[in-house]
Design a protein around this motif. Structure first.
Motif, PDB file in Angstrom:
ATOM      1  N   MET A   1       0.849  -1.203   0.000  1.00  0.00           N
ATOM      2  CA  MET A   1       0.000   0.000   0.000  1.00  0.00           C
ATOM      3  C   MET A   1       0.885   1.255   0.000  1.00  0.00           C
ATOM      4  SD  MET A   1      -2.493   1.394   3.056  1.00  0.00           S
ATOM      5  CE  MET A   1      -3.698   0.100   2.861  1.00  0.00           C
ATOM      6  N   PRO A   2       0.654   2.185  -0.923  1.00  0.00           N
ATOM      7  CA  PRO A   2       1.444   3.425  -0.929  1.00  0.00           C
ATOM      8  C   PRO A   2       1.258   4.218   0.356  1.00  0.00           C
ATOM      9  CG  PRO A   2       0.261   3.158  -2.995  1.00  0.00           C
ATOM     10  CD  PRO A   2      -0.271   2.125  -2.047  1.00  0.00           C
ATOM     11  N   ALA A   3       2.276   4.976   0.699  1.00  0.00           N
ATOM     12  CA  ALA A   3       2.261   5.722   1.948  1.00  0.00           C
ATOM     13  C   ALA A   3       1.181   6.804   1.950  1.00  0.00           C
ATOM     14  CB  ALA A   3       3.625   6.357   2.176  1.00  0.00           C
ATOM     15  N   PRO A   4       0.285   6.828   2.967  1.00  0.00           N
ATOM     16  CA  PRO A   4      -0.688   7.918   3.113  1.00  0.00           C
ATOM     17  C   PRO A   4      -0.013   9.101   3.803  1.00  0.00           C
ATOM     18  CG  PRO A   4      -1.026   6.291   4.829  1.00  0.00           C
ATOM     19  CD  PRO A   4       0.138   5.800   4.002  1.00  0.00           C
ATOM     20  N   ILE A   5       0.089  10.206   3.129  1.00  0.00           N
ATOM     21  CA  ILE A   5       0.829  11.346   3.661  1.00  0.00           C
ATOM     22  C   ILE A   5      -0.035  12.112   4.658  1.00  0.00           C
ATOM     23  CG2 ILE A   5       2.044  13.459   3.061  1.00  0.00           C
ATOM     24  CD1 ILE A   5       3.373  10.838   2.091  1.00  0.00           C
ATOM     25  N   PRO A   6       0.469  12.375   5.858  1.00  0.00           N
ATOM     26  CA  PRO A   6      -0.331  13.117   6.844  1.00  0.00           C
ATOM     27  C   PRO A   6      -0.594  14.551   6.404  1.00  0.00           C
ATOM     28  CG  PRO A   6       1.905  12.745   7.651  1.00  0.00           C
ATOM     29  CD  PRO A   6       1.778  11.966   6.387  1.00  0.00           C
ATOM     30  N   GLU A   7      -1.696  15.086   6.878  1.00  0.00           N
ATOM     31  CA  GLU A   7      -2.077  16.456   6.536  1.00  0.00           C
ATOM     32  C   GLU A   7      -1.580  17.477   7.554  1.00  0.00           C
ATOM     33  OE1 GLU A   7      -3.736  17.569   3.817  1.00  0.00           O
ATOM     34  OE2 GLU A   7      -3.671  15.527   3.002  1.00  0.00           O
ATOM     35  N   THR A   8      -1.279  17.013   8.762  1.00  0.00           N
ATOM     36  CA  THR A   8      -0.908  17.925   9.841  1.00  0.00           C
ATOM     37  C   THR A   8       0.411  17.509  10.468  1.00  0.00           C
ATOM     38  OG1 THR A   8      -2.166  16.639  11.453  1.00  0.00           O
ATOM     39  CG2 THR A   8      -3.328  18.426  10.333  1.00  0.00           C
ATOM     40  N   PHE A   9       0.921  18.364  11.337  1.00  0.00           N
ATOM     41  CA  PHE A   9       2.170  18.130  12.045  1.00  0.00           C
ATOM     42  C   PHE A   9       1.900  18.119  13.548  1.00  0.00           C
ATOM     43  CE2 PHE A   9       3.150  20.436   8.121  1.00  0.00           C
ATOM     44  CZ  PHE A   9       4.051  19.545   7.531  1.00  0.00           C
ATOM     45  N   PRO A  10       2.827  17.566  14.329  1.00  0.00           N
ATOM     46  CA  PRO A  10       2.652  17.624  15.787  1.00  0.00           C
ATOM     47  C   PRO A  10       2.493  19.065  16.271  1.00  0.00           C
ATOM     48  CG  PRO A  10       4.401  16.096  15.214  1.00  0.00           C
ATOM     49  CD  PRO A  10       4.020  16.805  13.944  1.00  0.00           C
ATOM     50  N   GLN A  11       1.571  19.271  17.174  1.00  0.00           N
ATOM     51  CA  GLN A  11       1.277  20.612  17.678  1.00  0.00           C
ATOM     52  C   GLN A  11       1.658  20.687  19.148  1.00  0.00           C
ATOM     53  OE1 GLN A  11       0.034  23.093  15.554  1.00  0.00           O
ATOM     54  NE2 GLN A  11       0.473  21.534  14.015  1.00  0.00           N
ATOM     55  N   THR A  12       2.950  20.739  19.414  1.00  0.00           N
ATOM     56  CA  THR A  12       3.453  20.871  20.781  1.00  0.00           C
ATOM     57  C   THR A  12       4.425  22.046  20.815  1.00  0.00           C
ATOM     58  OG1 THR A  12       5.405  19.467  20.486  1.00  0.00           O
ATOM     59  CG2 THR A  12       3.327  18.353  21.047  1.00  0.00           C
TER      60      THR A  12
END
Length: 199
Positions: A1-12
């Motif tokens: 399965m191709p990599a699903p790219i995240p839409e957001t980044f860690p928010q810390t």
């Protein structure tokens, strides 16, 4: 399965501080590479069911090449070791535990060493996979055309290949025997020139 790219980044707070440091000291091309490295690795982890520490991986991704920058380039140690040391200082100042600081340092150093498995060290494995793809086009089957287009639309390469090769060649000139020198001698220039992301 191709990599699903995240839409957001860690928010810390630490994630935001790492982004501020990378933005301040990295060139636009190197900054985008660092962000893409997080995205490719996080997507790869999702496709393969690899559990990982998202904040730790994000911070390590953002700082993994800071040892190539003019400000933090070391004449005494390989760039990945200089970057790892800086990450340890940054993470200590951010209030992380000593064990967690050491993890960030290790991830950055290991990304230029022999491959490690996701079972041995998931964050180091992800950074190795992500950077080897973004720099020299390894494992192209992991990243779909749609994922590539989406990531490059947000974080374009901006001449990254030529800038990165020049930085590695300079590292090799001043630090013969380092991992960057081995990469140059092993045909890095040809792999960068043939990179599918620059086609």
């Amino acid at each position: 399965m191709p990599a699903p790219i995240p839409e957001t980044f860690p928010q810390t707070p630490v994630a935001a501080a790492a982004l501020a440091v990378a933005t301040r000291f990295c060139s636009p091309a190197l900054l985008n590479h660092s962000i893409r490295s997080y995205l490719w690795g996080a997507g790869y982890a999702g496709a393969h069911g690899i559990g990982f520490d998202d904040e730790l991986y994000y911070v390590s991704s953002l700082l993994h090449d800071i040892g190539l920058t003019e400000t933090f380039d070391s004449h005494g140690v390989p760039f990945e070791e200089a970057g790892g040391h800086l990450a340890w200082v940054f993470c200590t100042a951010a209030g992380w535990s000593q064990d967690r600081c050491a993890r960030a340092e290790k991830i950055i150093v290991v990304h230029m060493r022999d491959p490690v498995t996701a079972t041995e060290d998931p964050e180091s494995h992800l950074l190795q996979v992500a950077t080897s793809w973004d720099v020299s086009g390894r494992r192209p089957e992991e990243f779909s055309a749609e994922a590539r287009a989406a990531v490059l639309a947000r974080f374009p390469r901006l001449g990254f290949g030529a800038e990165f090769l020049a930085a590695f060649e300079e590292q090799a000139r001043r630090k013969p025997g380092c991992a960057a020198a081995d990469s140059v001698a092993g045909g890095l220039g040809g792999r960068i020139a043939a990179h599918p992301l620059d086609a």
